[in-house]
Design a protein around this motif. Structure first.
Motif, PDB file in Angstrom:
ATOM      1  N   THR A  81       0.809  -1.220   0.000  1.00 49.57           N
ATOM      2  CA  THR A  81       0.000   0.000   0.000  1.00 49.57           C
ATOM      3  C   THR A  81       0.840   1.267   0.000  1.00 49.57           C
ATOM      4  O   THR A  81       0.320   2.351  -0.261  1.00 49.57           O
ATOM      5  CB  THR A  81      -0.918   0.047   1.225  1.00 49.57           C
ATOM      6  OG1 THR A  81      -0.104   0.112   2.413  1.00 49.57           O
ATOM      7  CG2 THR A  81      -1.808  -1.182   1.294  1.00 49.57           C
ATOM      8  N   TYR A 410      -3.084  -0.620  -4.196  1.00 44.27           N
ATOM      9  CA  TYR A 410      -4.099   0.426  -4.247  1.00 44.27           C
ATOM     10  C   TYR A 410      -4.292   0.869  -5.694  1.00 44.27           C
ATOM     11  O   TYR A 410      -3.409   0.696  -6.549  1.00 44.27           O
ATOM     12  CB  TYR A 410      -3.722   1.621  -3.365  1.00 44.27           C
ATOM     13  CG  TYR A 410      -2.378   2.253  -3.657  1.00 44.27           C
ATOM     14  CD1 TYR A 410      -2.279   3.461  -4.346  1.00 44.27           C
ATOM     15  CD2 TYR A 410      -1.199   1.652  -3.218  1.00 44.27           C
ATOM     16  CE1 TYR A 410      -1.042   4.051  -4.594  1.00 44.27           C
ATOM     17  CE2 TYR A 410       0.037   2.233  -3.447  1.00 44.27           C
ATOM     18  CZ  TYR A 410       0.101   3.432  -4.143  1.00 44.27           C
ATOM     19  OH  TYR A 410       1.322   4.011  -4.391  1.00 44.27           O
ATOM     20  N   GLU A 412      -4.927   3.824  -8.409  1.00 44.19           N
ATOM     21  CA  GLU A 412      -4.664   5.256  -8.591  1.00 44.19           C
ATOM     22  C   GLU A 412      -4.528   5.541 -10.081  1.00 44.19           C
ATOM     23  O   GLU A 412      -3.763   4.870 -10.793  1.00 44.19           O
ATOM     24  CB  GLU A 412      -3.376   5.649  -7.858  1.00 44.19           C
ATOM     25  CG  GLU A 412      -3.055   7.123  -7.924  1.00 44.19           C
ATOM     26  CD  GLU A 412      -1.817   7.464  -7.115  1.00 44.19           C
ATOM     27  OE1 GLU A 412      -1.926   7.606  -5.878  1.00 44.19           O
ATOM     28  OE2 GLU A 412      -0.728   7.560  -7.720  1.00 44.19           O
TER      29      GLU A 412
END
Length: 443
Positions: A81, A410, A412
Motif C-alpha cells: 500500500t 491500491y 490510482e
C-alpha cells in the motif's frame, strides 16, 4: 440394454471422511491444527468431488491445500500500500528477533520469578530496562496494552475527580470514532479546555491552573495538521511555565519514535520530549518503534510508581509475550518499520526493476513508476516518503487481494500500484509469484 449409468456417478467415488482423516499427512495436520478444522476442509473437498470438479485420487492433496497455515483465522498479507504502519494490516510487522522471543515466552517462563532466589520477581523488568536504555531521559517506565490505555491510566491516576488542562485544538479523534475527550472524561477526570481551535498561548494554560488541576496534558495531533494562523506552546515552554506549580506535564507523543529522525522533522520523539521537561510521556509500541501493540509510559519515577500502584494498572498490563517482543524489538536488530523508513530510493528502484523485468518476461503489462509512501498509523500525516511502485492494469487489484497469499495494493489513476516502500525486500519474490499466479489464471 443400456449400461448402468450409476457406475459413472461421481458421488460413488467420494472417499469416506474417516478414510481421508486417517491418511498420514492429514493426521499430521490434525495434530497441528485440530480435528474440527481439518474435518471441515475434508468436507469441502468431498463436496468438490461430489460435484465432479475434482478427481477422487486428488482428495488428500486437495485437503492439505485447503488447510490454513495456522489454527487461527488471521492470514499473512503482503503490504504493497505504501503505508509503512497500516492500522488495517496490523500496524508494525514484528522483527524475526521479536517473533523468536514470543515463541520462547509462549511456554512456562520466569516472567515474575527471580530464578536466583526462587522468589517472586518484578514483572517485565528486562523489557523495562531495555526501554530505559533506549530513552535515557526517563527515570522509570511501565507498559500497558496500547496508547489509549496509557492515557486512560494517566487520566485516572492524576485526574480522577480533578481537572486536566489541555488545548482545545488537541481534542482529537484517534480513529474509528474514538475521541480523546470522551476517553478522558470516561475516567472521571474533568476537562479544562484552553485557547482556540487554532491558537493557544502559555498564558492560556497558566490562567487555567487551580487547586483542582491534576495535570496539564499536551496531545500531539498526529493524524492531521492545522496550517495558517496558528500557534501552539512547545513542551519546553510549558515545562518552564509550570515549574514550581507542582502540576505535572504529560505529553502524548503518539507514534513511539524513540529519538529524532531526519525524515520526520515534525514528529515528536520520547527522548527529546522528556529532555524538554515533560514529566510523563505516553506513546505506542507498534508504530514507529516497530514493536508489538503496547502503550508506553515513561518519565518521573514518582509519577510512574503512582501509576503502577493504581488498581487500574492491573487491568491494563501486558502479557509475557508482549513483554518478550518489546524487549527483543529494543535490543535486537533494527525492526522492519525503521528499516522501511530508512530505505534508499535507488535500492527501491533496483528492486522494482527486478520485479517488473520478471513480470514483463512472463507477458504481464508491468511498469516501474515513482510513488510517494506514507508513515501511516497517525504519524507524520503530511510527510511524503519517496517510493517506487510496480504499475499493473486495474483488474489486478481484486484478484491479488483474494489470492493464496493476499497482496494489498491500491488503485490510482486507473492502474493498480504495488508500492515497494512498505514491503520488505525478502518479500519481493512472493509479490512477483502472486502477480504471476493472477496472470496465469487469465490465460
Amino acid at each position: 440394454m443400456p449400461a448402468d449409468s450409476s457406475t459413472d456417478d461421481p458421488r460413488r467415488a467420494v472417499p469416506r471422511t474417516d478414510a481421508l482423516l486417517a491418511a498420514p499427512a492429514v493426521q499430521a495436520a490434525v495434530q497441528r491444527l485440530g480435528r474440527e478444522l481439518v474435518k471441515a476442509a475434508v468436507q469441502r473437498v468431498q463436496g468438490r468431488i461430489r460435484d465432479g470438479g475434482l478427481p477422487a485420487g486428488d482428495a488428500v492433496d486437495a485437503v492439505l491445500a485447503a488447510l490454513p497455515l495456522t489454527a487461527g483465522s488471521l492470514r499473512p498479507v503482503l503490504n504493497a500500500t505504501g503505508v509503512l504502519v497500516h492500522t488495517n494490516l496490523g500496524r508494525a510487522p514484528l522483527s524475526a528477533a521479536a517473533v523468536e522471543a514470543i515463541a520462547a515466552a509462549a511456554g512456562t517462563t520466569d516472567v515474575e520469578l527471580d530464578l536466583r532466589t526462587g522468589r517472586r520477581g518484578p514483572r517485565g523488568a528486562a523489557a523495562i530496562d531495555a526501554l530505559l536504555e533506549a530513552v535515557p531521559a526517563a527515570e522509570a517506565a511501565i507498559v500497558v496494552n496500547n496508547c489509549a490505555a496509557a492515557l486512560a491510566l494517566v487520566a485516572t491516576a492524576l485526574g480522577q475527580g480533578r481537572e486536566l488542562v489541555l488545548a482545545r485544538g488537541e481534542l482529537v479523534e484517534i480513529g474509528d470514532g474514538f475521541r480523546i475527550p470522551d476517553l478522558l472524561e470516561s475516567t472521571g477526570a474533568g476537562l479544562r479546555e484552553v485557547g482556540t481551535t487554532n491558537r493557544v498561548t502559555l498564558d492560556d494554560y497558566l490562567a487555567a491552573l487551580s487547586p483542582d488541576t491534576g495535570a496539564v496534558l499536551k496531545v500531539h495531533p498526529s493524524n492531521f495538521v492545522v496550517r495558517g494562523f496558528t500557534r501552539a506552546v512547545p513542551v519546553r515552554d510549558l515545562a518552564e511555565g509550570l515549574a514550581g506549580t507542582g502540576v505535572p506535564l504529560v505529553a502524548d507523543v503518539g507514534s513511539g519514535l524513540l529519538r529524532p529522525h531526519p525524515l520526520l522533522p515534525d514528529e515528536p520523539d520520547l527522548q527529546s520530549t522528556l529532555a524538554d521537561g515533560a514529566d510523563l510521556v505516553v506513546a505506542s509500541g507498534d508504530k514507529l518503534l516497530g514493536g508489538p501493540q503496547a502503550g508506553l509510559v515513561l518519565g518521573r519515577a514518582d509519577l510512574v510508581q503512582r501509576l503502577r500502584r493504581h488498581p487500574l494498572y492491573r487491568a491494563l498490563r501486558v502479557d509475557k509475550t508482549t513483554l518478550a517482543a518489546l524487549e527483543a524489538t529494543l535490543r535486537g536488530p533494527l525492526p522492519p518499520v525503521p528499516q522501511l523508513l530508512a530505505a534508499e530510493p535507488a535500492v527501491l528502484t533496483a528492486r522494482a526493476r527486478a520485479v517488473a523485468d520478471r513480470l514483463t518476461a512472463a507477458g504481464v503489462d508491468a511498469h516501474v513508476v515513482a510513488a510517494d509512501a506514507r508513515v501511516g498509523g497517525g504519524g507524520a500525516p503530511e510527510q511524503p516518503l519517496p517510493g517506487v511502485a510496480i504499475s499493473l492494469p486495474p483488474t489486478f487489484a481484486e484478484p491479488l487481494r483474494l489470492g493464496g497469499r493476499p497482496v494489498v495494493g491500491y488503485l490510482e489513476d486507473g492502474r493498480t500500484l504495488l508500492n515497494l516502500r512498505s514491503l520488505a525486500p525478502e518479500d519481493d519474490g512472493a509479490l512477483t509469484d502472486a502477480v504471476l499466479e493472477v496472470a496465469a489464471a487469465w490465460t
